[in-house]
Write a protein that holds these residues in place. Structure first.
Motif, PDB file in Angstrom:
ATOM      1  N   ARG A  56      44.519  63.451  49.220  1.00 42.12           N
ATOM      2  CA  ARG A  56      45.878  62.938  49.018  1.00 42.12           C
ATOM      3  C   ARG A  56      46.860  63.609  49.987  1.00 42.12           C
ATOM      4  O   ARG A  56      47.737  62.957  50.561  1.00 42.12           O
ATOM      5  N   LYS A  67      53.320  62.259  48.564  1.00 41.61           N
ATOM      6  CA  LYS A  67      53.847  63.400  47.818  1.00 41.61           C
ATOM      7  C   LYS A  67      54.680  64.222  48.800  1.00 41.61           C
ATOM      8  O   LYS A  67      54.239  65.255  49.320  1.00 41.61           O
ATOM      9  N   TYR A 119      62.066  65.034  46.751  1.00 45.43           N
ATOM     10  CA  TYR A 119      61.833  64.597  45.367  1.00 45.43           C
ATOM     11  C   TYR A 119      63.126  64.228  44.659  1.00 45.43           C
ATOM     12  O   TYR A 119      63.184  64.244  43.427  1.00 45.43           O
ATOM     13  N   ASN A 121      63.088  61.630  41.837  1.00 42.95           N
ATOM     14  CA  ASN A 121      62.548  62.138  40.574  1.00 42.95           C
ATOM     15  C   ASN A 121      63.476  63.174  39.935  1.00 42.95           C
ATOM     16  O   ASN A 121      63.624  63.223  38.715  1.00 42.95           O
ATOM     17  N   GLU A 151      56.368  55.439  36.161  1.00 43.47           N
ATOM     18  CA  GLU A 151      55.786  56.716  35.762  1.00 43.47           C
ATOM     19  C   GLU A 151      56.922  57.601  35.269  1.00 43.47           C
ATOM     20  O   GLU A 151      58.073  57.183  35.258  1.00 43.47           O
ATOM     21  N   GLY A 182      57.404  63.598  36.823  1.00 38.93           N
ATOM     22  CA  GLY A 182      56.346  64.427  37.405  1.00 38.93           C
ATOM     23  C   GLY A 182      55.022  64.199  36.716  1.00 38.93           C
ATOM     24  O   GLY A 182      54.139  65.062  36.748  1.00 38.93           O
ATOM     25  N   GLY A 186      48.167  59.920  40.551  1.00 39.01           N
ATOM     26  CA  GLY A 186      47.883  61.260  40.057  1.00 39.01           C
ATOM     27  C   GLY A 186      46.393  61.565  40.007  1.00 39.01           C
ATOM     28  O   GLY A 186      45.575  60.695  39.708  1.00 39.01           O
ATOM     29  N   ILE A 187      46.075  62.814  40.302  1.00 41.27           N
ATOM     30  CA  ILE A 187      44.677  63.271  40.228  1.00 41.27           C
ATOM     31  C   ILE A 187      44.254  63.313  38.756  1.00 41.27           C
ATOM     32  O   ILE A 187      43.120  62.973  38.407  1.00 41.27           O
ATOM     33  N   THR A 188      45.165  63.712  37.885  1.00 40.48           N
ATOM     34  CA  THR A 188      44.861  63.758  36.453  1.00 40.48           C
ATOM     35  C   THR A 188      44.700  62.338  35.913  1.00 40.48           C
ATOM     36  O   THR A 188      43.808  62.075  35.098  1.00 40.48           O
ATOM     37  N   SER A 229      48.957  67.494  36.658  1.00 44.96           N
ATOM     38  CA  SER A 229      48.186  68.726  36.875  1.00 44.96           C
ATOM     39  C   SER A 229      48.681  69.861  35.987  1.00 44.96           C
ATOM     40  O   SER A 229      47.879  70.613  35.430  1.00 44.96           O
TER      41      SER A 229
HETATM   42  N1  PXG Z   1      53.816  61.413  39.292  1.00 45.33           N
HETATM   43  C1  PXG Z   1      54.618  62.175  40.051  1.00 45.33           C
HETATM   44  C2  PXG Z   1      55.862  61.591  40.609  1.00 45.33           C
HETATM   45  C3  PXG Z   1      54.269  63.515  40.318  1.00 45.33           C
HETATM   46  O1  PXG Z   1      55.054  64.273  41.071  1.00 45.33           O
HETATM   47  C4  PXG Z   1      52.278  63.219  38.966  1.00 45.33           C
HETATM   48  C5  PXG Z   1      52.670  61.898  38.761  1.00 45.33           C
HETATM   49  C6  PXG Z   1      50.975  63.687  38.395  1.00 45.33           C
HETATM   50  O2  PXG Z   1      50.031  63.836  39.442  1.00 45.33           O
HETATM   51  P1  PXG Z   1      48.806  64.852  39.336  1.00 45.33           P
HETATM   52  O3  PXG Z   1      48.084  64.683  40.646  1.00 45.33           O
HETATM   53  O4  PXG Z   1      49.393  66.222  39.172  1.00 45.33           O
HETATM   54  O5  PXG Z   1      47.996  64.428  38.180  1.00 45.33           O
HETATM   55  C7  PXG Z   1      53.085  64.042  39.756  1.00 45.33           C
HETATM   56  C8  PXG Z   1      52.701  65.468  40.020  1.00 45.33           C
HETATM   57  C9  PXG Z   1      56.548  69.604  37.712  1.00 45.33           C
HETATM   58  C10 PXG Z   1      55.978  68.965  38.943  1.00 45.33           C
HETATM   59  O6  PXG Z   1      57.186  70.654  37.866  1.00 45.33           O
HETATM   60  C11 PXG Z   1      55.082  67.924  38.829  1.00 45.33           C
HETATM   61  C12 PXG Z   1      54.560  67.329  39.972  1.00 45.33           C
HETATM   62  C13 PXG Z   1      54.986  67.774  41.189  1.00 45.33           C
HETATM   63  C14 PXG Z   1      55.882  68.804  41.276  1.00 45.33           C
HETATM   64  C15 PXG Z   1      56.382  69.425  40.161  1.00 45.33           C
HETATM   65  O7  PXG Z   1      56.349  69.071  36.626  1.00 45.33           O
HETATM   66  N2  PXG Z   1      53.728  66.322  39.818  1.00 45.33           N
END
Ligand code: PXG
Length: 285
Positions: free
Chosen positions: A52, A151, A155, A158, A184, A187, A210-212, A248
């Motif tokens: 990614r 990514k 941001y 968001n 979504e 985050g 998202g990876i999760t 994640s």
């Molecule tokens: N959507 C968005 C917009 C994200 O930034 C996810 C989904 C989940 O993706 P993963 O790959 O993690 O399953 C993200 C990831 C936070 C934070 O502090 C979260 C992300 C990035 C930066 C900070 O919660 N998220």
């Protein structure tokens, strides 16, 4: 011993880990990142994060100063040096220092940064009680303008939605796309459960893949559960039996209300509990 931060092959103490104010990552949010999680000293789905990251860089024409394997090695080494077995990893690649103008081709010296830290998780009660969230008025960026699949270090879309959530007393907020479909959270990705079937918005809804999210889809299908990637509206969320988010840092976390309306029983449901257990089995294996 304080945390050691990796920048381009060198480890720095936290207070000495610095980059140029001319770096376009700082000036314009011109760079990419990954947020990863380590369990028992092993990064969860590191290869998927590397793929990614490199797709994000490719789409922004950032030429990586290191190979995928080289960056993966730096991530593992930073965890080891900091003696972190269970923790969070923030990996950043910036465009590098340039002029004060927008010209990307005048930038050189991209920075590869790895920061690891112990996890700042949502409190345990939130997993037991579930989150109450609201829909943000801030619409998720249209993929034709800037793909949410990237990514990037910018941001603000968001962050503005998260501020709206915060002002409403919530730790997360739901974001819709410009068609009014569910995209979504700020985050985290979103899943609904209706009559035992899982649904989650498709990439075309304008989401970060998202990876999760991918792990949960995989686990669900392995479990013989139906999991569709399909356009959803708020109607589908309001009328779902269960809703949960994936990310994640959060892993899986239940949503028990949207916009003041209880979802299902108003309590975390059995599908959430089952999938979180299966997720932990894989992550901690
Ligand atoms: N959507 C968005 C917009 C994200 O930034 C996810 C989904 C989940 O993706 P993963 O790959 O993690 O399953 C993200 C990831 C936070 C934070 O502090 C979260 C992300 C990035 C930066 C900070 O919660 N998220």
């Amino acid at each position: 011993m304080g945390l050691k931060i990796y920048i381009n092959g060198t480890y720095y103490a936290k207070e000495d880990a610095k980059i140029s104010v001319f770096d376009h990552g700082f000036l314009y949010g011109d760079g990419v990142f990954e947020g990863m999680r380590a369990y028992n000293g092993k990064v969860f789905r590191l290869d998927a994060h590397m793929d990614r990251l490199f797709d994000s860089m490719r789409s922004l024409t950032i030429e990586s100063p290191m190979s995928k394997a080289g960056i993966a090695k730096a991530v593992n080494e930073t965890l080891a040096i900091n003696e972190i077995k269970d923790g969070y990893i923030r990996l950043i690649v910036t465009r590098g220092a340039g002029t004060l103008g927008l010209d990307a081709h005048l930038c050189s010296d991209p920075q590869v940064i790895v920061i690891t830290d112990h996890l700042a998780l949502y409190p345990k009660e939130l997993y037991e009680q579930g989150l109450r969230i609201v829909t943000a008025g801030t619409v998720r960026t249209n993929p034709a303008s800037l793909s949410p699949q990237i990514k990037s270090l910018n941001y603000l879309n968001n962050i503005l939605a998260k501020i709206e959530g915060h002002l409403a007393g919530c730790v997360e907020a739901l974001m819709l796309n410009d068609k009014g479909e569910v995209a979504e959270c700020t985050g985290d990705n979103i899943f609904t459960v209706k009559n035992g079937k899982l649904r989650t918005p498709p990439t075309a809804a304008g989401i970060l893949e998202g990876i999760t999210r991918a792990a949960v889809i995989e686990i669900a299908r392995k479990e013989g559960l139906s999991c569709e990637e399909v356009a959803l509206t708020r109607y589908d969320v309001y009328t779902a039996d269960e809703v949960f988010l994936t990310g994640s840092a959060a892993e899986l976390i239940p949503i028990v209300a949207l916009d003041g309306r209880a979802i299902g029983s108003g309590k975390p449901g059995p599908m959430f509990k089952h999938l979180l257990e299966k997720f932990h089995e894989e992550a901690r294996a």
